[in-house]
Design an enzyme around this catalytic site. Structure first.
Site, PDB file in Angstrom:
ATOM      1  N   HIS A 289     -33.028 -17.609  -9.753  1.00  0.00           N
ATOM      2  CA  HIS A 289     -34.495 -17.646  -9.849  1.00  0.00           C
ATOM      3  C   HIS A 289     -34.927 -18.178 -11.203  1.00  0.00           C
ATOM      4  O   HIS A 289     -34.152 -18.251 -12.150  1.00  0.00           O
ATOM      5  CB  HIS A 289     -35.107 -16.264  -9.563  1.00  0.00           C
ATOM      6  CG  HIS A 289     -35.173 -15.355 -10.738  1.00  0.00           C
ATOM      7  ND1 HIS A 289     -36.233 -15.345 -11.613  1.00  0.00           N
ATOM      8  CD2 HIS A 289     -34.317 -14.414 -11.191  1.00  0.00           C
ATOM      9  CE1 HIS A 289     -36.023 -14.433 -12.559  1.00  0.00           C
ATOM     10  NE2 HIS A 289     -34.862 -13.856 -12.324  1.00  0.00           N
ATOM     11  N   CYS A 290     -36.196 -18.574 -11.260  1.00  0.00           N
ATOM     12  CA  CYS A 290     -36.831 -19.007 -12.504  1.00  0.00           C
ATOM     13  C   CYS A 290     -38.283 -18.532 -12.443  1.00  0.00           C
ATOM     14  O   CYS A 290     -38.578 -17.539 -11.784  1.00  0.00           O
ATOM     15  CB  CYS A 290     -36.722 -20.527 -12.684  1.00  0.00           C
ATOM     16  SG  CYS A 290     -37.589 -21.475 -11.422  1.00  0.00           S
ATOM     17  N   ARG A 291     -39.188 -19.234 -13.066  1.00  0.00           N
ATOM     18  CA  ARG A 291     -40.585 -18.809 -13.070  1.00  0.00           C
ATOM     19  C   ARG A 291     -41.237 -19.026 -11.702  1.00  0.00           C
ATOM     20  O   ARG A 291     -41.873 -18.134 -11.164  1.00  0.00           O
ATOM     21  CB  ARG A 291     -41.346 -19.572 -14.161  1.00  0.00           C
ATOM     22  CG  ARG A 291     -42.805 -19.201 -14.267  1.00  0.00           C
ATOM     23  CD  ARG A 291     -43.462 -19.916 -15.454  1.00  0.00           C
ATOM     24  NE  ARG A 291     -44.888 -19.654 -15.443  1.00  0.00           N
ATOM     25  CZ  ARG A 291     -45.778 -20.410 -14.806  1.00  0.00           C
ATOM     26  NH1 ARG A 291     -45.387 -21.472 -14.115  1.00  0.00           N
ATOM     27  NH2 ARG A 291     -47.050 -20.110 -14.848  1.00  0.00           N
TER      28      ARG A 291
END
Length: 98
Positions: free
Chosen positions: A63-65
């Site tokens: 995941h990221c932002r």
């Protein structure tokens, strides 16, 4: 492998399912807010690829932002022979909106 919705990720985290959980945001973003994943900023992924070798055939959830950088990380890992890589759709923003 199919990407994962934030609701399904939350259930899997609560159950303690076995998978490698990666956060590919920058360190400062990770320090501000994180979900407990291992932090490997996207730009450093090629440098640390050998440390992930044990997970080549295992499930990796990234995941990221918002899901864009983690999507790139997924494609990179798939191109390097990793077989079970999933992107968290909507990233931490969607997760925090649950």
């Amino acid at each position: 492998m199919e990407d994962i919705q934030v609701g399904a990720l939350k259930e899997r985290l609560e159950k303690g399912d076995d998978f490698l959980f990666l956060d590919v945001r920058e360190e400062w973003e990770y320090e501000e807010d994180n979900l407990g994943a291992k932090n490997i900023p996207l730009g450093t992924l090629p440098e640390v690829l050998d440390t992930l070798e044990a997970y080549k055939e295992k499930e990796i959830i990234i995941h990221c932002r918002s899901g864009a950088r983690s999507g790139n990380a997924k494609q990179y890992l798939l191109s390097q022979g990793f077989t079970q890589v999933r992107n968290v759709l909507g990233g931490i923003l969607a997760y925090r909106a649950l």
